[in-house]
Write an enzyme that holds these catalytic residues in place. Structure first.
Site, PDB file in Angstrom:
ATOM      1  N   SER A 157       0.909  -1.384   0.013  1.00 42.69           N
ATOM      2  CA  SER A 157      -0.176  -0.279  -0.185  1.00 42.69           C
ATOM      3  C   SER A 157       1.055   1.275   0.124  1.00 42.69           C
ATOM      4  O   SER A 157      -0.005   2.759  -0.378  1.00 42.69           O
ATOM      5  CB  SER A 157      -0.764  -0.003   1.501  1.00 42.69           C
ATOM      6  OG  SER A 157      -0.406  -0.220   1.872  1.00 42.69           O
ATOM      7  N   HIS A 185      -5.459  -3.408  -3.191  1.00 37.73           N
ATOM      8  CA  HIS A 185      -4.756  -2.787  -4.183  1.00 37.73           C
ATOM      9  C   HIS A 185      -3.684  -3.331  -5.902  1.00 37.73           C
ATOM     10  O   HIS A 185      -3.453  -3.131  -6.166  1.00 37.73           O
ATOM     11  CB  HIS A 185      -3.021  -2.112  -3.914  1.00 37.73           C
ATOM     12  CG  HIS A 185      -3.572  -1.037  -2.552  1.00 37.73           C
ATOM     13  ND1 HIS A 185      -3.924  -0.178  -2.511  1.00 37.73           N
ATOM     14  CD2 HIS A 185      -3.402  -1.534  -0.864  1.00 37.73           C
ATOM     15  CE1 HIS A 185      -4.354   0.729  -1.021  1.00 37.73           C
ATOM     16  NE2 HIS A 185      -3.976  -0.390  -0.256  1.00 37.73           N
ATOM     17  N   LYS A 217     -11.683   0.377  -3.776  1.00 38.38           N
ATOM     18  CA  LYS A 217      -9.700   0.728  -4.014  1.00 38.38           C
ATOM     19  C   LYS A 217     -10.403   1.067  -5.863  1.00 38.38           C
ATOM     20  O   LYS A 217     -10.618   1.626  -6.127  1.00 38.38           O
ATOM     21  CB  LYS A 217      -8.553   0.035  -4.058  1.00 38.38           C
ATOM     22  CG  LYS A 217      -9.040   0.491  -2.460  1.00 38.38           C
ATOM     23  CD  LYS A 217      -7.308  -0.058  -1.478  1.00 38.38           C
ATOM     24  CE  LYS A 217      -7.149  -0.471  -0.377  1.00 38.38           C
ATOM     25  NZ  LYS A 217      -7.826   0.549   0.724  1.00 38.38           N
TER      26      LYS A 217
END
Ligand SMILES: Cc1ncc(COP(=O)(O)O)c(C=O)c1O
Length: 374
Positions: A157, A185, A217
Site C-alpha cells: 500500500s 491494491h 480501491k
C-alpha cells in the site's frame, strides 16, 4: 490531513478550491462514476439504507447473492462471499483456513489488517524481510515442523511494489505451504482481467493461493470479498465469527459494487489507460532524478529519510494546485512517504503539470539527497 468538500476523482475541492488530485486509491476513476451512483440511488429507493442484520440471520438479500455470483464470474471462481470491509477479509480468511496451517510467515511491511487478522491460537508468527524470498526460505527451512502459511500484500500500500508471488509460490511448493495474498491494491489493476497478483504472475491455477480483496480501491465503492471454491466459501460462512456476527453490506454499496464489477469486466480500456498513465509518471519521475520503488503499479511513492522533506514537497505541490498527500499510515516502513497515486481518468495534461512542478522542486532541492529507494 486533507479535508475535501467534493467527490474524489482526478480533481478534488479543498475549501472550495479545485486541485489536481494524485492521492487515494481510486485507480480506475470509478468512485464518482455516474452509473455506480445511479445504481446506489436506485438501491436506496428500493431497499433503504441497511438490511440491519448479519448475513446468516435476515441480512442477506437477492442483491448480495447476485453480487456474489458476479464476483465469482469476474474472478473465474466457483463462488464468492461479500462482507462489510476489506479490512475484515484477512481475519475472515485466516479463520476459515484454520486447521490448514500452524505457523504464519509474514512480510515485514504487511498491512495492519494482516497483522491483526492472525487468530490468537497461532503462536508461531515469523516475519521475513520485505519482499525477500531468500530470507523467507531461511525461515521456512529453520522452522519446518508445522504447516506453514505465507501471507503478503499483493501490491504494497505504501511502496507500490508487487510481492514476488512467483518466487513465494515456488517456495510454497517446496515447503508445503499455503499462501494468502491481500490484493486490496491489485484487484482491477493487475492481470489481463484485473484479477490481481496471481493473474499477473500467471498463477491462477495454483490451488494453494487464496486472496482477500476489496471493492474500496479500484472498485470505487466499499466492501470486502473473498472468491474461491465452494469448500472455502462454505467454511467462511460457517466458521468466521467476523462474518457471522457483523451487519451485511448495505444496499447502495452492494448495488454500486455490482455496477463496478460489470464495468471492470467489460471496460478493459480503463486498465489500459491506467497502465499508460502510471508508466508516464514512473518514467517521468525517474528521469527527473527521483527515486521510487514502483515499477508497474499506480502507487508511486517518493520516500524520504526526513519528515520535513516529504511535508515540504507536498506543500510545494499544493501551492501549485496539485495534491499529493504526505502519508501517515500504520505500516512501519521507517520512511516518510509522499504517495503519488494515478488513475485511468488522469489526463495527459495533468500528468504533464505534475511532472513539471516536481521538476522545479528537484532542481531547487535535489542536493538535499535524503531520498530512499531499494
Ligand atoms: C493492503 C490492504 N489491505 C486491506 C485494506 C483494507 O481495505 P478497506 O479499506 O477496503 O477496508 C487496505 C486499505 O485500506 C489495504 O491497503
Amino acid at each position: 490531513m486533507i479535508v475535501s468538500n467534493s467527490a474524489v476523482s482526478n480533481y478534488i475541492c479543498l475549501h472550495d478550491k479545485v486541485y489536481s488530485f494524485f492521492g487515494g486509491n481510486n485507480y480506475l476513476g470509478l468512485a464518482d462514476n455516474p452509473l455506480l451512483k445511479r445504481a446506489a440511488i436506485n438501491s436506496i429507493e428500493k431497499y433503504g439504507l441497511n438490511f440491519a442484520a448479519a448475513r446468516q440471520t435476515t441480512g442477506t438479500s437477492e442483491i448480495h447473492t447476485e453480487l456474489e455470483k458476479l464476483l465469482a464470474t469476474f474472478k473465474n471462481k466457483e463462488d464468492a462471499v461479500v462482507f462489510g470491509s476489506g479490512y475484515m477479509g484477512n481475519r475472515i480468511l485466516l479463520t476459515a483456513l484454520g486447521g490448514n496451517y500452524s505457523s504464519v510467515f509474514m512480510d515485514e511491511f504487511s498491512h495492519s489488517s494482516i497483522k491483526e487478522g492472525i487468530p490468537s491460537d497461532i503462536s508461531e508468527i515469523l516475519v521475513y524481510n520485505h519482499c525477500d524470498p531468500d530470507h523467507l526460505e531461511g525461515l521456512l527451512k529453520a522452522n519446518n515442523k508445522g504447516k506453514p502459511l505465507i501471507i503478503t500484500d499483493g501490491v504494497f500500500s505504501l511502496t507500490g511494489e508487487i510481492a514476488p508471488l512467483d518466487k513465494i509460490h515456488a517456495l510454497s511448493e517446496k515447503y508445503g505451504a499455503i499462501i494468502v495474498v491481500d490484493d486490496a491494491h491489485s484487484t482491477g489493476v493487475l492481470g489481463k482481467n484485473g484479477r490481481g497478483t496471481p493473474e499477473h504472475f500467471n498463477l491462477e491455477s495454483a490451488t494453494n493461493i487464496y486472496q482477500t480483496e476489496t471493492m474500496s480501491k479500484a472498485g470505487g465503492v466499499y466492501g470486502g470479498f473473498i472468491a474461491g471454491d465452494r469448500e472455502l466459501t462454505g467454511k467462511i460462512r460457517e466458521k468466521s465469527s467476523t462474518y457471522l456476527a457483523s451487519t451485511s453490506l448495505p444496499p447502495p454499496l452492494v448495488s454500486a459494487s455490482a455496477a463496478s464489477v460489470t464495468i471492470m469486466m467489460q471496460h478493459t480500456e480503463l486498465r489500459t489507460s491506467l497502465h499508460r498513465n502510471l508508466k508516464m509518471i514512473i518514467d517521468g519521475v525517474r528521469k527527473l532524478g527521483y527515486l521510487t520503488f514502483s515499477r508497474e503499479t499506480p502507487i508511486i511513492p517518493l520516500c524520504f529519510k526526513l519528515k520535513e522533506t516529504a511535508e515540504e514537497l507536498s506543500e510545494f505541490l499544493k501551492e501549485h494546485g496539485i495534491i499529493v498527500p504526505f502519508i501517515i499510515y500504520p505500516v512501519n516502513t521507517g520512511m516518510y512517504v509522499l504517495r503519488i497515486t494515478v488513475s485511468s481518468v488522469h489526463t495527459l495534461e495533468q500528468i504533464g503539470e505534475l511532472l513539471a512542478v516536481l521538476g522545479i522542486w528537484i532542481n531547487d532541492n535535489g542536493s538535499r539527497n535524503d531520498q530512499i529507494c531499494c
